[in-house]
Design a protein around this motif. Sequence first.
Motif, short mmCIF file in Angstrom:
data_model
loop_
_atom_site.label_atom_id
_atom_site.label_comp_id
_atom_site.label_asym_id
_atom_site.label_seq_id
_atom_site.Cartn_x
_atom_site.Cartn_y
_atom_site.Cartn_z
N CYS A 15 49.40 -13.44 96.44
CA CYS A 15 49.58 -12.02 96.09
C CYS A 15 49.56 -11.18 97.37
CB CYS A 15 48.49 -11.55 95.15
SG CYS A 15 48.52 -12.43 93.58
N VAL B 40 49.22 -16.37 92.48
CA VAL B 40 48.84 -16.77 93.84
C VAL B 40 49.77 -16.10 94.85
CG1 VAL B 40 47.88 -18.98 93.12
CG2 VAL B 40 50.30 -18.86 93.77
N CYS C 112 43.65 -7.87 93.77
CA CYS C 112 42.59 -8.72 93.19
C CYS C 112 42.85 -8.94 91.70
CB CYS C 112 41.22 -8.08 93.34
SG CYS C 112 40.65 -8.07 95.02
N GLU D 140 45.35 -11.59 91.25
CA GLU D 140 44.78 -12.93 91.51
C GLU D 140 43.96 -13.38 90.32
OE1 GLU D 140 44.74 -12.46 96.37
OE2 GLU D 140 42.94 -12.00 95.23
N GLY E 230 53.33 -11.31 93.29
CA GLY E 230 52.50 -12.50 93.11
C GLY E 230 53.35 -13.60 92.48
#
Length: 243
Positions: free
Chosen positions: A225, A223, A215, A218, A240
């Motif tokens: 991830c 993106v 998280c 992100e 990522g």
Amino acid sequence: THFGYQTVAVEEKQAKVAEVFHSVAAKYDLMNDLMSFGVHRLWKRITIDMSGVRPGNRVLDLAGGTGDLTRKFSKIVGPQGKVILADINSSMLNVGRDRLTDQGYVGNIEYVQANAECLPFEDNSFDVITIAFGLRNVTDKDAALRSMARCLKPGGRLLVLEFSKPTNPLMSKAYDLYSFTALPFMGKVVTNDAESYKYLAESIRMHPDQETLKCMMEEAGLVRCSYHNMTSGVVALHRGIKP
Ligand code: SAM
């Protein structure tokens, strides 16, 4: 005040991290092999394979320490590529530079003393950035992830190799026991510094688990991830992409 307290805590953590790595630098490679029974070599091999690095790429090996990943990247990117080994700690950086230079790795490697939280590199300038066993030592991890995302080229990849949360309860117990007893003991015997290895065990315990780190990546703007657990989640490799 609350903020006053935070400032002291941040400075204390940075000072502690600096002290730990100045103290362990000379014996760092030996300790890595002992502590992980050599398995860190496999974790790093997988990181290189999953990085998708190609000849001619520009790579940043952040918190690169004594340069295990840099050495592997240097071979792959070749003379048209470039690898920058960046670390906040001058002792680790010196050990890394001496070791790689002695082994003949010259020409496509640069050494830069830098803090992951505010990287001194241009926007959109790397195809691949790795941070191996480094993020947990960084005080402001969100700032560091944003800084890495900024420096990646669109389509570039960030790989975070770090201790994580074991997925199996038995492994979790065994690992706890190992890191709080055997680790400081080995630290004491090999480096005469049990305290630094106690710090390392604690920093592993405090590090965000797999989903939390995903998280955070992100939120830093990356993106697609995902993560790949290794050794039952003792270690996870997060990946990522910069959109
Ligand atoms: N990447 C190497 C490896 O996997 O063997 C070295 C990992 S070592 C456990 C962690 C490294 O992170 C140390 O060399 C330390 O100096 C570096 N480090 C800690 N905080 C940092 C920061 N804020 N910015 C850059 N490097 C940092």
